[in-house]
Design a protein around this motif. Structure first.
Motif, PDB file in Angstrom:
ATOM      1  N   GLY A 222      33.360  28.275  54.802  1.00  0.00           N
ATOM      2  CA  GLY A 222      32.128  29.224  54.442  1.00  0.00           C
ATOM      3  C   GLY A 222      32.685  30.430  53.614  1.00  0.00           C
ATOM      4  N   VAL A 223      33.940  30.815  53.983  1.00  0.00           N
ATOM      5  CA  VAL A 223      34.473  31.879  53.166  1.00  0.00           C
ATOM      6  C   VAL A 223      34.894  31.340  51.859  1.00  0.00           C
ATOM      7  CG1 VAL A 223      36.628  33.014  53.046  1.00  0.00           C
ATOM      8  CG2 VAL A 223      35.656  33.126  55.205  1.00  0.00           C
ATOM      9  N   SER A 224      35.116  30.096  51.815  1.00  0.00           N
ATOM     10  CA  SER A 224      35.315  29.585  50.490  1.00  0.00           C
ATOM     11  C   SER A 224      34.249  29.650  49.540  1.00  0.00           C
ATOM     12  CB  SER A 224      35.974  28.141  50.542  1.00  0.00           C
ATOM     13  OG  SER A 224      36.246  27.645  49.334  1.00  0.00           O
ATOM     14  N   ASP A 225      33.034  29.327  50.274  1.00  0.00           N
ATOM     15  CA  ASP A 225      31.886  29.063  49.456  1.00  0.00           C
ATOM     16  C   ASP A 225      31.270  30.672  49.187  1.00  0.00           C
ATOM     17  OD1 ASP A 225      31.580  26.605  50.035  1.00  0.00           O
ATOM     18  OD2 ASP A 225      30.451  26.557  51.570  1.00  0.00           O
ATOM     19  N   ILE A 226      31.676  31.644  49.975  1.00  0.00           N
ATOM     20  CA  ILE A 226      31.288  32.863  49.511  1.00  0.00           C
ATOM     21  C   ILE A 226      32.174  33.444  48.644  1.00  0.00           C
ATOM     22  CG2 ILE A 226      31.512  35.231  50.853  1.00  0.00           C
ATOM     23  CD1 ILE A 226      30.904  34.525  53.290  1.00  0.00           C
ATOM     24  N   SER A 227      33.531  32.967  48.776  1.00  0.00           N
ATOM     25  CA  SER A 227      34.493  33.339  47.504  1.00  0.00           C
ATOM     26  C   SER A 227      33.907  32.759  46.283  1.00  0.00           C
ATOM     27  CB  SER A 227      35.748  32.924  47.867  1.00  0.00           C
ATOM     28  OG  SER A 227      36.733  33.258  47.008  1.00  0.00           O
ATOM     29  N   SER A 228      33.423  31.631  46.157  1.00  0.00           N
ATOM     30  CA  SER A 228      33.090  30.837  45.082  1.00  0.00           C
ATOM     31  C   SER A 228      31.871  31.557  44.421  1.00  0.00           C
ATOM     32  CB  SER A 228      32.720  29.367  45.190  1.00  0.00           C
ATOM     33  OG  SER A 228      33.912  28.677  45.847  1.00  0.00           O
ATOM     34  N   ALA A 229      30.861  32.036  45.708  1.00  0.00           N
ATOM     35  CA  ALA A 229      29.669  32.685  45.293  1.00  0.00           C
ATOM     36  C   ALA A 229      30.073  34.196  44.845  1.00  0.00           C
ATOM     37  CB  ALA A 229      28.857  32.790  46.447  1.00  0.00           C
ATOM     38  N   THR A 230      30.991  34.598  45.423  1.00  0.00           N
ATOM     39  CA  THR A 230      31.615  35.824  44.942  1.00  0.00           C
ATOM     40  C   THR A 230      32.019  35.936  43.741  1.00  0.00           C
ATOM     41  OG1 THR A 230      31.766  36.314  47.101  1.00  0.00           O
ATOM     42  CG2 THR A 230      32.795  38.102  45.540  1.00  0.00           C
ATOM     43  N   ALA A 231      32.877  34.786  43.462  1.00  0.00           N
ATOM     44  CA  ALA A 231      33.373  34.803  41.924  1.00  0.00           C
ATOM     45  C   ALA A 231      32.154  34.489  41.080  1.00  0.00           C
ATOM     46  CB  ALA A 231      34.188  33.616  41.900  1.00  0.00           C
ATOM     47  N   GLN A 232      31.226  33.723  41.158  1.00  0.00           N
ATOM     48  CA  GLN A 232      30.175  33.530  40.373  1.00  0.00           C
ATOM     49  C   GLN A 232      29.384  34.883  40.126  1.00  0.00           C
ATOM     50  OE1 GLN A 232      27.871  30.287  41.905  1.00  0.00           O
ATOM     51  NE2 GLN A 232      29.577  28.695  41.653  1.00  0.00           N
ATOM     52  N   LEU A 233      29.060  35.409  41.277  1.00  0.00           N
ATOM     53  CA  LEU A 233      28.472  36.734  41.208  1.00  0.00           C
ATOM     54  C   LEU A 233      29.198  37.612  40.496  1.00  0.00           C
ATOM     55  CD1 LEU A 233      26.003  38.555  42.170  1.00  0.00           C
ATOM     56  CD2 LEU A 233      27.412  39.280  44.240  1.00  0.00           C
ATOM     57  N   ASP A 234      30.684  37.676  40.750  1.00  0.00           N
ATOM     58  CA  ASP A 234      31.394  38.667  39.801  1.00  0.00           C
ATOM     59  C   ASP A 234      31.321  38.191  38.355  1.00  0.00           C
ATOM     60  OD1 ASP A 234      33.300  40.508  39.478  1.00  0.00           O
ATOM     61  OD2 ASP A 234      34.762  39.323  39.296  1.00  0.00           O
ATOM     62  N   ALA A 235      31.325  36.910  38.234  1.00  0.00           N
ATOM     63  CA  ALA A 235      30.955  36.484  36.786  1.00  0.00           C
ATOM     64  C   ALA A 235      29.718  37.006  36.140  1.00  0.00           C
ATOM     65  CB  ALA A 235      31.065  35.087  36.593  1.00  0.00           C
ATOM     66  N   GLN A 236      28.802  36.885  36.944  1.00  0.00           N
ATOM     67  CA  GLN A 236      27.565  37.073  36.619  1.00  0.00           C
ATOM     68  C   GLN A 236      27.208  38.885  36.548  1.00  0.00           C
ATOM     69  OE1 GLN A 236      24.729  35.594  39.376  1.00  0.00           O
ATOM     70  NE2 GLN A 236      25.025  33.438  38.509  1.00  0.00           N
ATOM     71  N   ARG A 353      28.857  49.885  35.258  1.00  0.00           N
ATOM     72  CA  ARG A 353      30.321  49.830  35.337  1.00  0.00           C
ATOM     73  C   ARG A 353      30.809  50.303  36.751  1.00  0.00           C
ATOM     74  NH1 ARG A 353      31.517  52.823  29.189  1.00  0.00           N
ATOM     75  NH2 ARG A 353      30.867  50.817  28.162  1.00  0.00           N
ATOM     76  N   GLU A 354      30.381  51.388  37.030  1.00  0.00           N
ATOM     77  CA  GLU A 354      30.752  51.649  38.350  1.00  0.00           C
ATOM     78  C   GLU A 354      30.745  50.432  39.566  1.00  0.00           C
ATOM     79  OE1 GLU A 354      29.002  55.332  39.426  1.00  0.00           O
ATOM     80  OE2 GLU A 354      30.171  56.472  38.012  1.00  0.00           O
ATOM     81  N   SER A 355      29.706  49.867  39.576  1.00  0.00           N
ATOM     82  CA  SER A 355      29.354  48.832  40.349  1.00  0.00           C
ATOM     83  C   SER A 355      30.360  47.596  40.214  1.00  0.00           C
ATOM     84  CB  SER A 355      27.927  48.297  40.148  1.00  0.00           C
ATOM     85  OG  SER A 355      27.729  47.604  38.868  1.00  0.00           O
ATOM     86  N   THR A 356      31.118  47.428  39.229  1.00  0.00           N
ATOM     87  CA  THR A 356      31.811  46.095  39.132  1.00  0.00           C
ATOM     88  C   THR A 356      33.231  46.531  39.883  1.00  0.00           C
ATOM     89  OG1 THR A 356      32.795  47.566  37.299  1.00  0.00           O
ATOM     90  CG2 THR A 356      31.065  45.827  36.601  1.00  0.00           C
ATOM     91  N   GLY A 357      33.454  47.638  40.086  1.00  0.00           N
ATOM     92  CA  GLY A 357      34.695  47.932  41.080  1.00  0.00           C
ATOM     93  C   GLY A 357      34.516  47.625  42.382  1.00  0.00           C
ATOM     94  N   PRO A 358      33.658  47.667  43.064  1.00  0.00           N
ATOM     95  CA  PRO A 358      33.321  46.974  44.382  1.00  0.00           C
ATOM     96  C   PRO A 358      33.212  45.580  44.343  1.00  0.00           C
ATOM     97  CG  PRO A 358      31.878  49.027  44.363  1.00  0.00           C
ATOM     98  CD  PRO A 358      32.723  48.802  42.871  1.00  0.00           C
ATOM     99  N   LEU A 362      35.410  43.178  46.026  1.00  0.00           N
ATOM    100  CA  LEU A 362      34.755  42.041  47.155  1.00  0.00           C
ATOM    101  C   LEU A 362      35.203  40.903  46.650  1.00  0.00           C
ATOM    102  CD1 LEU A 362      32.575  41.320  49.116  1.00  0.00           C
ATOM    103  CD2 LEU A 362      30.917  41.263  47.454  1.00  0.00           C
ATOM    104  N   THR A 363      35.174  40.468  45.135  1.00  0.00           N
ATOM    105  CA  THR A 363      35.719  39.141  44.768  1.00  0.00           C
ATOM    106  C   THR A 363      37.175  38.945  45.286  1.00  0.00           C
ATOM    107  OG1 THR A 363      34.411  39.301  42.938  1.00  0.00           O
ATOM    108  CG2 THR A 363      36.142  37.670  43.081  1.00  0.00           C
ATOM    109  N   LYS A 364      38.031  40.037  45.065  1.00  0.00           N
ATOM    110  CA  LYS A 364      39.473  40.008  45.784  1.00  0.00           C
ATOM    111  C   LYS A 364      39.680  39.763  47.129  1.00  0.00           C
ATOM    112  CE  LYS A 364      43.764  42.552  45.205  1.00  0.00           C
ATOM    113  NZ  LYS A 364      44.435  43.473  44.648  1.00  0.00           N
ATOM    114  N   GLY A 365      38.508  40.529  47.897  1.00  0.00           N
ATOM    115  CA  GLY A 365      38.561  40.441  49.448  1.00  0.00           C
ATOM    116  C   GLY A 365      38.239  39.258  49.734  1.00  0.00           C
ATOM    117  N   THR A 366      37.165  38.672  48.977  1.00  0.00           N
ATOM    118  CA  THR A 366      36.611  37.128  49.598  1.00  0.00           C
ATOM    119  C   THR A 366      37.833  36.037  49.293  1.00  0.00           C
ATOM    120  OG1 THR A 366      35.480  36.873  47.512  1.00  0.00           O
ATOM    121  CG2 THR A 366      34.223  37.699  49.139  1.00  0.00           C
TER     122      THR A 366
END
Length: 646
Positions: A222-236, A353-358, A362-366
Motif C-alpha cells: 500500500g505504501v508503495s502504491d501511495i508512494s507511486s501515486a504520490t510520485a505521480q501526484l508530485d509529477a502532476q 509554488r509554495e504547495s510543491t514543498g509539502p 510528502l513524496t520524499k516521506g512516502t
C-alpha cells in the motif's frame, strides 16, 4: 577249647595281692590313654572364655559429619558382649608385662587413630584401620593359633561394623540425594510446563509474526502504491505548478491581451455598427422623406424594395449595433475578469509554488515510508524465520525437559525412600552382604567327638603294646608239647585280646556316658572297637611272638608311623608322599575311617571296608603268628642265646 584253657592258665599266672590287679590295669590302659586325652581336649574351643587376654583401648573418638565415631569403644563393647576370651581391659604397660609374664596369652591393642582412620573411609584418601594383636609363643603355640582364629573373627566383626557405618553414611547421602532429586523432579516438571508454555508462546509468536509480516507486506505494498501515486501526484503537481507558475500567467496575459484587443475591436465594431445603424436609419428616414416628398416614388416598387431593404438594413444595423454593444460589454467584462484573473494568478502562482514543498516532502516521506515498510517487512520475514528457529528450539527444550524429567524420575525411583529402621536394616545387610551357610553331612559338633576315632585308635594300639609287657605271647610249655600251633597261637592271643576288647569297650562306655560321644550307630561302634582291639592285639602278638622284646620296639615304631600316616588329625593329602603311600596299608587307617562313620555318619561302604580290612589284619596276624609258632618249634643255635630283655 584247649586254647581257652591255655589262655585261662595265662590269667592264673597273676596271683597274689598285687599281681591279680595286672589284668585290670591292662584293661584300664585304653581308658587312661584315650579317655583322659579326650576328656582334656573334648571341647577346648568351647572353653576359650577362660583364657585371659588383655585388651588395650587407646582409641580417641572423632567427629565426622557432626557424628561422633567411637569405634574403639564400640569394639570394646562388642568384646564384652561376645565373651570369646577372658577379656582384661587394661593399659599398655600392664598388657605388655602380663604377656611377658604369662598372665595374658595375647594382647589386643586399639591404636589412637583407629576411629580417625575408620572415619576417613568417606574421604578422598581413605586409610585402613588396624588392630595390633601381640602373641607370645613362649606361653603356648596353640593359644597363638586360637588368637589367629579370633583375629579373623575380630577382623570380620570390625569389617562388619565399618561396613555398617559406611552403609549408614551412604544411605544418609542417598537420602540427601533423593531429596535433591525430588526437588530436581519438581523443578523438571516446572521446566516441562514452562517449556510447553514457551513452545505454545513461540508457536503463537510465529503465527502472530507471520500475520504481522503479511500485514506489513500489505502495508508495504500500500505504501508503495501511495508512494507511486504520490510520485505521480508530485509529477502532476509539478506539471500543474509549471502550468500555474509559468503557462497560466502567460495564458492569462494572453487572455488579457486578447480581451483588450477584443474590447478594442468590439468597441470599434460597436462604433461602426452604431454608425451603420445610424446611417441605415438615416437612409430609411431619407427614403421615407423622399416618398413624402415624392409620393410617386413612394409607389414605385423599386422604391418600396429599397425602402424595405433600408428599413431591414436599419433594423439589422440596429440589431448588429446592439449585439456589438453587448459583445463589447461582454468583452469588457471578460477583459475585466481576465485582468482580475491576471491579478489573481500571481498569488496563485506563489501558492502553487509554495504547495510543491509539502508535496515534495510528502513524496520524499512516502518514499522513505515505502523503504521503511519494505525494511519492516524484510525484518518481519527474518523475525518469522527466526521465530521458527525459536519454536524448534522451544520444541527441543520441551523434549529435553521431558527427558530430564524422565531421567530424574527414573533416578528417583531407583533410590527408594528410607526411614531409620530401613537404613538400619540395610546397613546390617550391607555390613555382611554375603552369608556363608555351612552344611555338614555328618557333623562331629565338638573337637573331641571329631578326634575320638584317632584317640581310640591310639589307645587300643597302646594297649596291645603294653599288654605283652606283662602277658606272655606264647605258652612255651605248650610249644614244647604236642599242642597244635593254632591252639598255641590262640592261647597266647586270647588273654590280651579279651582284655583289649574289654578295655576298648570300657573306653567307649566312659567316653559315651561321661563326655557324650553319642555315636550315630552305637552297635557298629562297639563292634568296630572290639574288632580293632582284637586286630591290634593280634598284630602286637605277632610282633612279640616273632621278635620278642624287639617286637615291642617295632610296635612302638609302627605306632609312630601310624600316628603320622593314618590321617587321624589332618587329611592324608596334606602329608608328605611316603605317608600317603603307606596310608592304605596301616590298620589304624581303617579304624579311624570306620569310627568316623559310626560316630559322625558317612558311607556304609567305608564302614564295611574298614571292618573287612580290620578283620583281614586280624586273620592275617593270627595266621602269621601260627606260622611263627610252627617255626619256633624248631630249636636252633640262635634261639639258644638269651633274648634281649626290655
Amino acid at each position: 577249647m584247649k586254647a581257652i584253657r591255655l589262655a585261662r592258665l595265662e590269667f592264673l599266672r597273676f596271683r597274689g595281692p598285687l599281681r591279680r590287679w595286672v589284668p585290670l590295669v591292662l584293661i584300664l590302659v585304653p581308658l587312661l590313654y584315650g579317655g583322659l586325652y579326650l576328656w582334656s581336649n573334648w571341647d577346648p574351643y568351647g572353653r576359650l572364655g577362660a583364657v585371659p587376654v588383655a585388651v588395650v583401648n587407646n582409641d580417641h573418638p572423632v567427629r565426622h559429619d557432626k557424628e561422633l565415631i567411637d569405634a574403639g569403644g564400640q569394639f570394646v563393647e562388642q568384646l564384652k558382649a561376645a565373651r570369646t576370651f577372658d577379656w582384661h581391659f587394661t593399659d599398655s604397660a600392664d598388657a605388655r608385662s602380663g604377656l611377658e609374664q604369662g598372665r595374658y596369652y595375647f594382647t589386643i591393642e586399639v591404636p589412637r587413630d583407629f576411629s580417625a582412620k575408620l572415619a576417613s573411609a568417606a574421604d578422598a584418601e581413605p586409610k585402613r584401620a588396624e588392630l595390633l594383636v601381640t602373641k607370645n609363643d613362649a606361653n603356648g603355640f596353640i593359644v597363638g593359633i586360637m588368637a589367629d582364629t579370633v583375629r579373623s573373627r575380630l577382623q570380620n566383626q570390625i569389617n562388619a561394623a565399618a561396613h555398617a557405618s559406611y552403609a549408614r553414611a551412604l544411605y544418609g547421602e542417598l537420602d540427601q540425594a533423593r531429596e535433591k532429586l525430588q526437588m530436581a523432579s519438581e523443578a523438571s516438571k516446572e521446566l516441562v510446563k514452562s517449556s510447553e508454555l514457551g513452545e505454545q508462546g513461540t508457536a503463537a509468536l510465529t503465527k502472530g509474526l507471520s500475520g504481522v509480516r503479511d500485514g506489513a507486506g500489505r502495508i508495504s505494498r500500500g505504501v508503495s502504491d501511495i508512494s507511486s501515486a504520490t510520485a505521480q501526484l508530485d509529477a502532476q503537481i509539478g506539471d500543474l505548478t509549471e502550468v500555474a507558475t509559468e503557462k497560466l500567467p502567460d495564458a492569462v496575459g494572453t487572455v488579457v491581451g486578447a480581451s483588450g484587443v477584443a474590447v478594442r475591436t468590439l468597441d470599434e465594431i460597436s462604433t461602426a455598427t452604431a454608425a451603420v445603424r445610424d446611417r441605415s436609419a438615416t437612409g430609411a428616414t431619407d427614403l421615407e422623406e423622399l416618398a413624402r416628398k415624392h409620393p410617386a416614388v413612394g409607389d414605385d416598387p423599386v422604391y418600396r424594395r429599397a425602402l424595405d431593404n433600408a428599413r431591414k438594413l436599419s433594423s439589422t444595423a440596429t440589431a448588429t449595433s446592439n449585439a456589438a454593444e453587448r459583445a463589447l460589454g461582454t468583452a469588457q467584462e471578460a477583459d475585466s475578469r481576465a485582468r482580475a484573473l491576471q491579478k489573481d494568478v500571481q498569488p496563485l502562482r506563489e501558492q502553487v509554488r509554495e504547495s510543491t514543498g509539502p508535496m515534495e516532502t510528502l513524496t520524499k516521506g512516502t518514499g522513505e515510508l515505502e523503504a521503511g515498510s519494505k525494511g519492516v517487512t524484510s525484518g518481519l520475514s527474518t523475525l518469522v524465520a527466526n521465530s521458527g528457529v525459536l519454536q524448534t528450539g522451544a520444541d527441543q527444550l520441551n523434549n529435553g525437559a521431558k527427558r530430564i524429567q524422565g531421567l530424574v524420575a527414573g533416578g528417583l525411583d531407583q533410590i527408594p525412600p528410607t526411614n531409620p529402621g530401613q537404613v538400619a536394616q540395610a546397613a546390617d545387610v550391607l555390613a555382611s552382604p554375603a552369608r556363608i551357610e555351612t552344611a555338614n553331612l555328618n557333623p562331629a559338633a565338638v573337637y573331641g567327638r571329631g578326634l575320638a576315632p584317632f584317640f581310640f585308635s591310639i589307645a587300643l594300639w597302646v594297649f596291645g603294646l603294653f599288654a605283652y609287657l606283662v602277658l606272655r605271647p606264647l605258652n612255651f610249655r605248650a610249644v614244647a608239647g604236642r599242642v597244635g600251633a593254632t591252639t598255641i597261637t590262640l592261647a597266647g592271643y586270647l588273654p590280651a585280646a579279651t582284655l583289649g576288647v574289654v578295655g576298648g569297650l570300657l573306653l567307649y562306655g566312659v567316653v559315651d556316658l561321661g563326655l557324650g560321644l553319642q555315636p550315630r550307630n552305637m552297635w557298629w561302634t562297639i563292634g568296630l572297637v572290639a574288632l580293632a582291639a582284637a586286630a591290634f592285639v593280634a598284630i602286637d602278638h605277632l610282633l612279640r611272638t616273632a621278635f620278642g622284646a624287639v617286637g615291642g620296639l617295632l610296635s612302638l615304631v609302627l605306632l609312630m608311623v601310624q600316628l603320622t600316616a593314618c590321617g587321624g588329625l589332618y587329611p592324608v593329602e596334606t602329608t608328605p608322599g611316603p605317608f600317603q603311600v603307606i596310608h592304605p596299608y596301616l590298620p589304624m587307617t581303617y579304624l579311624v575311617d570306620g569310627l568316623r562313620v559310626t560316630i559322625s555318619g558317612g558311607l556304609t561302604e567305608v564302614l564295611v571296608e574298614s571292618a573287612v580290612m580290620l578283620a583281614g589284619f586280624l586273620v592275617a596276624a593270627l595266621a602269621m603268628t601260627t606260622a611263627v609258632v610252627m617255626r619256633q618249634r624248631m630249636w636252633t643255635i640262635g634261639r639258644l642265646h638269651p633274648q634281649v630283655a626290655l
